[in-house]
Design a protein around this motif. Structure first.
Motif, PDB file in Angstrom:
ATOM      1  N   GLY A  60       2.974  14.821 -13.592  1.00 36.83           N
ATOM      2  CA  GLY A  60       2.162  14.102 -12.620  1.00 36.83           C
ATOM      3  C   GLY A  60       2.976  12.958 -12.034  1.00 36.83           C
ATOM      4  N   ARG A  61       2.405  12.275 -11.060  1.00 32.56           N
ATOM      5  CA  ARG A  61       3.106  11.139 -10.470  1.00 32.56           C
ATOM      6  C   ARG A  61       2.089  10.168  -9.890  1.00 32.56           C
ATOM      7  NH1 ARG A  61       2.574  11.085  -5.353  1.00 32.56           N
ATOM      8  NH2 ARG A  61       2.587  12.917  -4.040  1.00 32.56           N
ATOM      9  N   PRO A  62       2.486   8.904  -9.794  1.00 33.31           N
ATOM     10  CA  PRO A  62       1.568   7.909  -9.233  1.00 33.31           C
ATOM     11  C   PRO A  62       1.458   8.057  -7.715  1.00 33.31           C
ATOM     12  CG  PRO A  62       3.690   6.906  -9.708  1.00 33.31           C
ATOM     13  CD  PRO A  62       3.753   8.324 -10.218  1.00 33.31           C
ATOM     14  N   ALA A  63       0.504   7.372  -7.148  1.00 30.76           N
ATOM     15  CA  ALA A  63       0.374   7.340  -5.687  1.00 30.76           C
ATOM     16  C   ALA A  63       1.638   6.700  -5.122  1.00 30.76           C
ATOM     17  CB  ALA A  63      -0.849   6.537  -5.284  1.00 30.76           C
ATOM     18  N   LEU A  64       2.024   7.143  -3.926  1.00 34.72           N
ATOM     19  CA  LEU A  64       3.209   6.557  -3.318  1.00 34.72           C
ATOM     20  C   LEU A  64       3.052   6.475  -1.816  1.00 34.72           C
ATOM     21  CD1 LEU A  64       5.277   9.083  -2.113  1.00 34.72           C
ATOM     22  CD2 LEU A  64       5.332   9.462  -4.540  1.00 34.72           C
ATOM     23  N   THR A  65       3.840   5.574  -1.240  1.00 44.48           N
ATOM     24  CA  THR A  65       3.868   5.389   0.202  1.00 44.48           C
ATOM     25  C   THR A  65       5.259   5.741   0.693  1.00 44.48           C
ATOM     26  OG1 THR A  65       2.237   3.627   0.060  1.00 44.48           O
ATOM     27  CG2 THR A  65       3.530   3.740   2.079  1.00 44.48           C
ATOM     28  N   ILE A  66       5.336   6.622   1.677  1.00 47.17           N
ATOM     29  CA  ILE A  66       6.609   7.036   2.256  1.00 47.17           C
ATOM     30  C   ILE A  66       6.808   6.253   3.547  1.00 47.17           C
ATOM     31  CG2 ILE A  66       7.921   8.977   3.179  1.00 47.17           C
ATOM     32  CD1 ILE A  66       6.108  10.805   1.457  1.00 47.17           C
ATOM     33  N   LYS A  67       7.970   5.603   3.640  1.00 55.61           N
ATOM     34  CA  LYS A  67       8.307   4.825   4.831  1.00 55.61           C
ATOM     35  C   LYS A  67       9.651   5.317   5.361  1.00 55.61           C
ATOM     36  CE  LYS A  67       5.918   0.677   3.301  1.00 55.61           C
ATOM     37  NZ  LYS A  67       6.037  -0.742   2.978  1.00 55.61           N
ATOM     38  N   PRO A  68       9.898   5.152   6.648  1.00 52.17           N
ATOM     39  CA  PRO A  68      11.185   5.593   7.205  1.00 52.17           C
ATOM     40  C   PRO A  68      12.331   4.724   6.687  1.00 52.17           C
ATOM     41  CG  PRO A  68       9.926   4.430   8.857  1.00 52.17           C
ATOM     42  CD  PRO A  68       9.029   4.586   7.663  1.00 52.17           C
ATOM     43  N   LYS A  69      13.503   5.330   6.536  1.00 54.60           N
ATOM     44  CA  LYS A  69      14.666   4.583   6.072  1.00 54.60           C
ATOM     45  C   LYS A  69      15.430   3.956   7.234  1.00 54.60           C
ATOM     46  CE  LYS A  69      15.564   7.054   1.813  1.00 54.60           C
ATOM     47  NZ  LYS A  69      16.496   7.852   1.039  1.00 54.60           N
ATOM     48  N   ARG A  70      15.612   4.704   8.332  1.00 52.93           N
ATOM     49  CA  ARG A  70      16.453   4.230   9.425  1.00 52.93           C
ATOM     50  C   ARG A  70      15.677   3.944  10.716  1.00 52.93           C
ATOM     51  NH1 ARG A  70      18.948   8.739   7.630  1.00 52.93           N
ATOM     52  NH2 ARG A  70      20.563   8.453   6.140  1.00 52.93           N
ATOM     53  N   LYS A  71      14.636   4.663  10.941  1.00 57.79           N
ATOM     54  CA  LYS A  71      13.874   4.532  12.194  1.00 57.79           C
ATOM     55  C   LYS A  71      12.667   3.619  11.991  1.00 57.79           C
ATOM     56  CE  LYS A  71      16.289   7.859  14.218  1.00 57.79           C
ATOM     57  NZ  LYS A  71      16.874   7.914  15.497  1.00 57.79           N
ATOM     58  N   LYS A  72      11.883   3.476  13.040  1.00 60.81           N
ATOM     59  CA  LYS A  72      10.689   2.642  12.963  1.00 60.81           C
ATOM     60  C   LYS A  72       9.446   3.440  12.577  1.00 60.81           C
ATOM     61  CE  LYS A  72      12.255  -0.791  16.254  1.00 60.81           C
ATOM     62  NZ  LYS A  72      11.977  -1.487  17.507  1.00 60.81           N
ATOM     63  N   ALA A  73       9.555   4.786  12.652  1.00 63.29           N
ATOM     64  CA  ALA A  73       8.381   5.613  12.370  1.00 63.29           C
ATOM     65  C   ALA A  73       8.816   6.956  11.785  1.00 63.29           C
ATOM     66  CB  ALA A  73       7.563   5.830  13.638  1.00 63.29           C
ATOM     67  N   LEU A  74       7.872   7.628  11.144  1.00 62.58           N
ATOM     68  CA  LEU A  74       8.081   8.972  10.613  1.00 62.58           C
ATOM     69  C   LEU A  74       7.520   9.987  11.598  1.00 62.58           C
ATOM     70  CD1 LEU A  74       6.767   8.344   6.991  1.00 62.58           C
ATOM     71  CD2 LEU A  74       9.160   8.639   7.635  1.00 62.58           C
ATOM     72  N   ALA A  75       8.210  11.101  11.758  1.00 62.62           N
ATOM     73  CA  ALA A  75       7.707  12.185  12.609  1.00 62.62           C
ATOM     74  C   ALA A  75       8.092  13.502  11.951  1.00 62.62           C
ATOM     75  CB  ALA A  75       8.304  12.090  14.000  1.00 62.62           C
ATOM     76  N   TRP A  76       7.232  14.511  12.076  1.00 58.96           N
ATOM     77  CA  TRP A  76       7.495  15.823  11.495  1.00 58.96           C
ATOM     78  C   TRP A  76       6.787  16.877  12.308  1.00 58.96           C
ATOM     79  CZ3 TRP A  76       4.566  11.946   9.523  1.00 58.96           C
ATOM     80  CH2 TRP A  76       3.202  12.193   9.374  1.00 58.96           C
ATOM     81  N   ASN A  77       7.265  18.108  12.199  1.00 56.27           N
ATOM     82  CA  ASN A  77       6.628  19.215  12.928  1.00 56.27           C
ATOM     83  C   ASN A  77       5.188  19.354  12.473  1.00 56.27           C
ATOM     84  OD1 ASN A  77       8.955  19.809  14.294  1.00 56.27           O
ATOM     85  ND2 ASN A  77       9.600  21.417  12.881  1.00 56.27           N
ATOM     86  N   GLY A  78       4.296  19.454  13.397  1.00 54.84           N
ATOM     87  CA  GLY A  78       2.880  19.593  13.081  1.00 54.84           C
ATOM     88  C   GLY A  78       2.166  18.252  12.986  1.00 54.84           C
ATOM     89  N   GLY A  79       2.928  17.165  12.953  1.00 57.76           N
ATOM     90  CA  GLY A  79       2.318  15.835  12.909  1.00 57.76           C
ATOM     91  C   GLY A  79       1.735  15.495  14.269  1.00 57.76           C
ATOM     92  N   ARG A  80       0.579  14.860  14.288  1.00 59.91           N
ATOM     93  CA  ARG A  80      -0.079  14.535  15.557  1.00 59.91           C
ATOM     94  C   ARG A  80       0.662  13.441  16.314  1.00 59.91           C
ATOM     95  NH1 ARG A  80      -6.233  14.375  13.333  1.00 59.91           N
ATOM     96  NH2 ARG A  80      -6.180  16.456  12.458  1.00 59.91           N
ATOM     97  N   HIS A  81       1.224  12.509  15.584  1.00 56.70           N
ATOM     98  CA  HIS A  81       1.921  11.391  16.212  1.00 56.70           C
ATOM     99  C   HIS A  81       2.843  10.752  15.173  1.00 56.70           C
ATOM    100  CE1 HIS A  81      -0.845   8.867  13.945  1.00 56.70           C
ATOM    101  NE2 HIS A  81      -1.819   9.627  14.408  1.00 56.70           N
ATOM    102  N   PRO A  82       3.819   9.988  15.609  1.00 56.61           N
ATOM    103  CA  PRO A  82       4.657   9.268  14.641  1.00 56.61           C
ATOM    104  C   PRO A  82       3.814   8.290  13.828  1.00 56.61           C
ATOM    105  CG  PRO A  82       5.675   9.264  16.806  1.00 56.61           C
ATOM    106  CD  PRO A  82       4.289   9.808  16.979  1.00 56.61           C
ATOM    107  N   ALA A  83       4.230   8.052  12.586  1.00 58.98           N
ATOM    108  CA  ALA A  83       3.495   7.149  11.705  1.00 58.98           C
ATOM    109  C   ALA A  83       4.463   6.147  11.077  1.00 58.98           C
ATOM    110  CB  ALA A  83       2.789   7.951  10.614  1.00 58.98           C
ATOM    111  N   LYS A  84       3.994   4.909  10.901  1.00 61.65           N
ATOM    112  CA  LYS A  84       4.833   3.892  10.262  1.00 61.65           C
ATOM    113  C   LYS A  84       4.997   4.167   8.771  1.00 61.65           C
ATOM    114  CE  LYS A  84       4.048   0.162  13.463  1.00 61.65           C
ATOM    115  NZ  LYS A  84       5.139  -0.749  13.666  1.00 61.65           N
ATOM    116  N   SER A  85       3.998   4.817   8.162  1.00 62.23           N
ATOM    117  CA  SER A  85       4.069   5.192   6.745  1.00 62.23           C
ATOM    118  C   SER A  85       3.042   6.280   6.466  1.00 62.23           C
ATOM    119  CB  SER A  85       3.824   3.980   5.845  1.00 62.23           C
ATOM    120  OG  SER A  85       2.499   3.520   5.994  1.00 62.23           O
TER     121      SER A  85
END
Length: 138
Positions: A60-85
């Motif tokens: 198992g693993r605890p809850a986590l927050t994913i943030k971008p390392k180099r850019k200002k936002a995260l984006a991925w295929n199928g994502g509705r819009h870029p996200a800060k985290s």
């Protein structure tokens, strides 16, 4: 038969039990295929699941927050819009390897009898029992 060969046979049996349908969690089968048995030192063997996420699935693993390392936002295929985290909830573990050990204890060590003889397999089960590991009598 040397001790490492016995260790490898027991580890292979654990791998077989761990990867049985319904025991190992899998979506596409990557985790199921990632189980390997290797010798360790001169007497031992290791069973491992060689994926970067195997431990998180097992323990198992605890809850986590994913943030971008180099850019200002995260984006991925199928994502509705870029996200800060992106927040992922905690996940409960699915200890398939621990269940495999429990199952081996229930099934016993009779699978070693063809090579070691039933008397030796029984003595080995007795020795494991004396160390606090429950192994089924035949």
């Amino acid at each position: 038969m040397n001790l490492q060969r016995i260790s490898l046979k027991v580890a292979e049996k654990l791998r077989e039990i761990a990867t049985r349908q319904g025991n190992v969690p899998f979506d596409k089968g990557d985790l199921r295929k990632a189980h390997v048995v290797e010798p360790s030192g001169t007497e031992d063997a290791i069973l491992a699941a060689n994926t970067p996420y195997a431990r998180a699935v097992h323990d198992g693993r605890p809850a986590l927050t994913i943030k971008p390392k180099r850019k200002k936002a995260l984006a991925w295929n199928g994502g509705r819009h870029p996200a800060k985290s992106v927040k992922q909830p905690a996940r409960k573990g699915n200890p398939w390897l621990a269940r495999a050990v429990d199952e081996l204890e229930r099934e016993g060590l009779d699978f070693l009898a063809p090579e070691l003889g039933q008397d030796v397999a029984d003595e080995l089960a007795d020795a494991l029992r004396a160390r606090g590991l429950a192994v089924r009598q035949r």
